[in-house]
Design an enzyme around this catalytic site. Sequence first.
Site, short mmCIF file in Angstrom:
data_model
loop_
_atom_site.label_atom_id
_atom_site.label_comp_id
_atom_site.label_asym_id
_atom_site.label_seq_id
_atom_site.Cartn_x
_atom_site.Cartn_y
_atom_site.Cartn_z
N ASP A 293 0.79 -1.23 0.00
CA ASP A 293 0.00 0.00 0.00
C ASP A 293 0.82 1.29 0.00
OD1 ASP A 293 -1.79 -2.01 0.49
OD2 ASP A 293 -2.35 -1.33 2.49
N GLN B 18 4.20 0.61 2.22
CA GLN B 18 4.44 -0.61 2.97
C GLN B 18 5.59 -1.37 2.33
OE1 GLN B 18 1.99 -1.97 5.91
NE2 GLN B 18 2.77 0.13 5.88
N PHE C 191 2.13 -0.47 10.05
CA PHE C 191 1.14 -0.66 9.00
C PHE C 191 0.80 0.69 8.36
CE2 PHE C 191 -1.16 -5.00 9.65
CZ PHE C 191 0.05 -5.66 9.54
N SER C 192 -0.24 0.70 7.54
CA SER C 192 -0.56 1.87 6.71
C SER C 192 -1.01 3.07 7.53
CB SER C 192 -1.63 1.51 5.69
OG SER C 192 -1.13 0.60 4.73
N ARG D 286 -7.37 -0.16 11.68
CA ARG D 286 -6.12 0.26 11.04
C ARG D 286 -6.32 1.26 9.91
NH1 ARG D 286 -6.50 -5.37 9.82
NH2 ARG D 286 -7.07 -5.87 7.67
N GLU E 46 -10.34 -1.85 4.34
CA GLU E 46 -9.00 -1.33 4.55
C GLU E 46 -8.83 0.02 3.86
OE1 GLU E 46 -6.00 -5.02 5.09
OE2 GLU E 46 -6.56 -4.67 3.00
N TRP F 152 -4.35 -9.06 -3.60
CA TRP F 152 -3.86 -9.94 -2.54
C TRP F 152 -3.95 -11.42 -2.90
CZ3 TRP F 152 -0.56 -8.62 0.80
CH2 TRP F 152 -0.57 -7.35 1.38
#
Length: 504
Positions: A33, A49, A89-90, A156, A208, A298
């Site tokens: 990402d 990421q 993480f993002s 997140r 997400e 993914w």
Amino acid sequence: MPNVKRPTDRVSDYTEKYRPQFHFTPEENWMNDPNGLVYYAGEYHLFYQYHPNGRKWGPMHWGHAVSQDLLRWEHLPIALEPDEYGMIFSGSVVVDWENTSGLFTGGEGLVAIFTHHDEQLGIQSQSLAYSQDKGRTWQKYDGNPVLTNGEEKDFRDPKVFWHDDTNKWVMVVAAGQKVMLYGSKNLIEWDYLSEFGSTDGAHGGVWECPDLFPLPVDGNHAKKKWVLQVDLGAGAIAGGSGGQYFIGEFDGVSFTNDRPASETLWVDYGRDFYAAQSFSDLPSADGRRIWLAWMSDWTYANELPTNPWRSAMSIPREVGLRETVNGDITLVQQPIAELRTLRQSKLVIENEMVDETVNVLANQAENVFEIVATVENLTASEFGFNVRKSSGHDQGTIIGYRTNDQQVFVDREHSGESEFHQAFKGRHSIQVKGETGCVTFHIFVDKSSVELFLNDGEVVITDLIFPEDDSKAMEFYVKGGEVRLVSLELYALQSTWEHVTGRK
């Protein structure tokens, strides 16, 4: 910083098989990402990421690159590394112009808001880091984390922005299969505002990477709508992961969806456009909302046949809102104007009748190029382009329009290497609504990708492909009748990575 390569010890000259020539890729190893997209002091910052020690997803860091034109990127040292609170993480980055956080002396600075992921405890929380030297070095906030939530396992990807009307910072966080909104005066102390999405849109996978921003409708700043973009890890329109969006109102507390809860609007109808994020703090004189996304899925991202890197970003796109003929408001995406500076050789065809016996591109051979074409259908049942064709005709990617059901599609069944995953092959299509007497194709083809913008960006299809380097033939094809090629422009595109080694 570990694993940081300097110009004298580069591992790549950006000429490897499948290496994109005008898309961002890390020099080596895994990327997913985009994070922390922000413009500050004359530079666009792209964080992402990153796993610096392998070509598959692993302990997440924030990689970092900067650009002055959104095309040519300079790699910088890793910005954020895992620590006692977990992986990085993002998240997002903002310019704290008024030092509302109190983290800066003598003026403004950059603040990163990101997710800490504790793998062992399964806890996700939001934390801060800040930079006083234009993003070159980062200090994590001593009071991390600044926002926790014990009820949500998936909590997140904070996107933070300043909301003028209520004079506060707003954070939108993905939480399971919804988003949660928080407000703050100082980026440190956060109050719960509302949530959205439990019953709206698509729910085939975890949500997400949200983004929330206002846009004028048809350029009319007196008529604005808010766009909430959010991705889902599975169950997207083309299969696998993808992005959806909602159009509505945001009053500083709650987002209200203008459409029925059961209606899903898709960002992209291909397989490889995920985790789109827009740039913060673009100058008001610029006036654009620009985003880019991770160009992968993914389902097969860990298996892509590239080396020594894995994954690319999409081209940056200007996003807007357009009112359609039936009164609906839809998201549109256009390639940023800066991409025109990459155009080299040019072929122009105007006002030419074409049937299935003629290929007007028979003498053209390119593997990194752009096509802009307007086609008026007369009697054909199908027409479009076959690109990255091999001499033996066993490879090719078809970008076409089928007239009987108004279907636009990208077919990568025979686009090249695909054995790395059984889900990669496929044909991704969508029905084009409204008047389609004329169809406008705007196509960008790189060493390993196709991005189609149809009818001025009302429909976008993004797909990875992995053809051989010498698969350069192309075709404009017509089936079952005749079309008028109103105009066609073909451009070879210059590499944006020539500065890496000074090659020409």
